[in-house]
Design a protein around this motif. Sequence first.
Motif, short mmCIF file in Angstrom:
data_model
loop_
_atom_site.label_atom_id
_atom_site.label_comp_id
_atom_site.label_asym_id
_atom_site.label_seq_id
_atom_site.Cartn_x
_atom_site.Cartn_y
_atom_site.Cartn_z
N GLU A 1 0.84 -1.20 0.00
CA GLU A 1 0.00 0.00 0.00
C GLU A 1 0.87 1.25 0.00
O GLU A 1 1.94 1.28 0.61
CB GLU A 1 -0.90 0.02 1.23
CG GLU A 1 -2.06 -0.98 1.19
CD GLU A 1 -3.05 -0.73 2.31
OE1 GLU A 1 -3.59 0.40 2.37
OE2 GLU A 1 -3.25 -1.65 3.11
N TYR A 2 0.39 2.28 -0.66
CA TYR A 2 1.10 3.56 -0.69
C TYR A 2 0.13 4.64 -1.12
O TYR A 2 -0.92 4.38 -1.72
CB TYR A 2 2.27 3.51 -1.69
CG TYR A 2 1.85 3.14 -3.10
CD1 TYR A 2 1.37 4.11 -3.99
CD2 TYR A 2 1.88 1.82 -3.53
CE1 TYR A 2 0.96 3.76 -5.26
CE2 TYR A 2 1.46 1.47 -4.80
CZ TYR A 2 1.00 2.44 -5.67
OH TYR A 2 0.58 2.09 -6.92
N ASP A 3 0.45 5.86 -0.78
CA ASP A 3 -0.20 7.04 -1.34
C ASP A 3 0.84 7.78 -2.18
O ASP A 3 2.05 7.60 -1.99
CB ASP A 3 -0.73 7.97 -0.26
CG ASP A 3 -2.06 7.51 0.31
OD1 ASP A 3 -2.61 6.51 -0.19
OD2 ASP A 3 -2.54 8.14 1.29
N ALA B 1 -4.14 0.81 -9.76
CA ALA B 1 -3.52 0.99 -8.45
C ALA B 1 -3.36 2.47 -8.13
O ALA B 1 -3.60 2.91 -6.99
CB ALA B 1 -2.16 0.28 -8.42
N ARG C 1 -6.72 3.90 -7.13
CA ARG C 1 -7.11 3.53 -5.76
C ARG C 1 -6.33 4.30 -4.71
O ARG C 1 -6.84 4.62 -3.63
CB ARG C 1 -6.89 2.03 -5.52
CG ARG C 1 -7.85 1.12 -6.25
CD ARG C 1 -7.74 -0.30 -5.73
NE ARG C 1 -6.38 -0.83 -5.84
CZ ARG C 1 -5.93 -1.51 -6.90
NH1 ARG C 1 -6.73 -1.71 -7.94
NH2 ARG C 1 -4.70 -1.97 -6.93
N ALA C 2 -5.08 4.60 -4.99
CA ALA C 2 -4.21 5.25 -4.01
C ALA C 2 -4.66 6.68 -3.74
O ALA C 2 -5.24 7.35 -4.61
CB ALA C 2 -2.77 5.26 -4.52
N PRO D 1 -0.89 4.91 4.71
CA PRO D 1 0.29 4.29 4.10
C PRO D 1 1.39 5.32 3.86
O PRO D 1 1.16 6.53 3.88
CB PRO D 1 -0.25 3.74 2.77
CG PRO D 1 -1.44 4.58 2.47
CD PRO D 1 -2.05 4.94 3.79
#
Length: 222
Positions: A55-57, A85, A88-89, A124
Motif C-alpha cells: 500500500e502507498y499514497d 492501483a 485507488r491510491a 500508508p
Amino acid sequence: MRKVTGGAFLSLDGVMQAPGGPTEDYTGGFDQGGWLFRFGDEGIFDTVGSLFAGEYDLLLGRRTYDIFASYWPYVEGPEAEMGQAFTRAGKHVLTRGAQTLEWENSHRLKGVDDVAALKQSDGPDLIIQGSSTIYPELLAAELIDRLVLMIFPVTLGKGKRLFGEGTPAGKLRMTDHKVTAKGTVIATYEPDGAIPRDASFPEPSTSQREQERQARMREEKW
C-alpha cells in the motif's frame, strides 16, 4: 508516522524531465522527452516493482498530477493494473492553485505545513513521482526520509532537475546501491544532517599571485 520516499529517474547531469514520452513535458524547449524508453534498461524493473509494492499514497506536484490524471485512469493493456492501483491510491497534490482535482481519491495540500501534518497522520507511506519543483522545499523542511535514484548513463544537457534552485546543503547517507548490466546506478540515500563546518584544510597560499586572485574574487572580477 508516514514515511516519504522520492523515487526518481535521472540522467547523469541530474535531469528528470519527461522520462515517459515526447509529449509528457516539453516546456522550456525540452526535446528529449521519452529518454527513459529510448535508452531502455530492464534492470530497473525490480527496483520500480519494490517501490510500488504494498500500500502507498502518492505525493505529487500539480504538473505531475496533471500528467498522471490525464494518462493513468485511461490506460489499457499491460499498464492497466498500474493505472488502477494509482486510481485507488490517495493522491496528495502540493499546489497553491485552486484548480479542480477531479481524479478520485485526490486531495489538495496548500503548503509544506500540510505535508508535515500528512506525515503525522495515519495511513500508508508516501511516494513522490516526478514533481521536481517540490523536492527543494521538502528537503529544506526535512520531510523526505529516503531517495531512490535511478541514474542512467546519459546526459540530456538541459531540463528540470531533481536538485533545483532552493535545495538546501546537507549530507546524505547511502543505504543501498547496485549497478544494472546497462550501467544504470540505482542508489538509495537517507538525509544525514548538516555538512560539517570544521575540517582540516590545507594551509592557503601566501603568494602575491594568490592575494591578487583573492582580491579579484572579493571584487567579483575573477
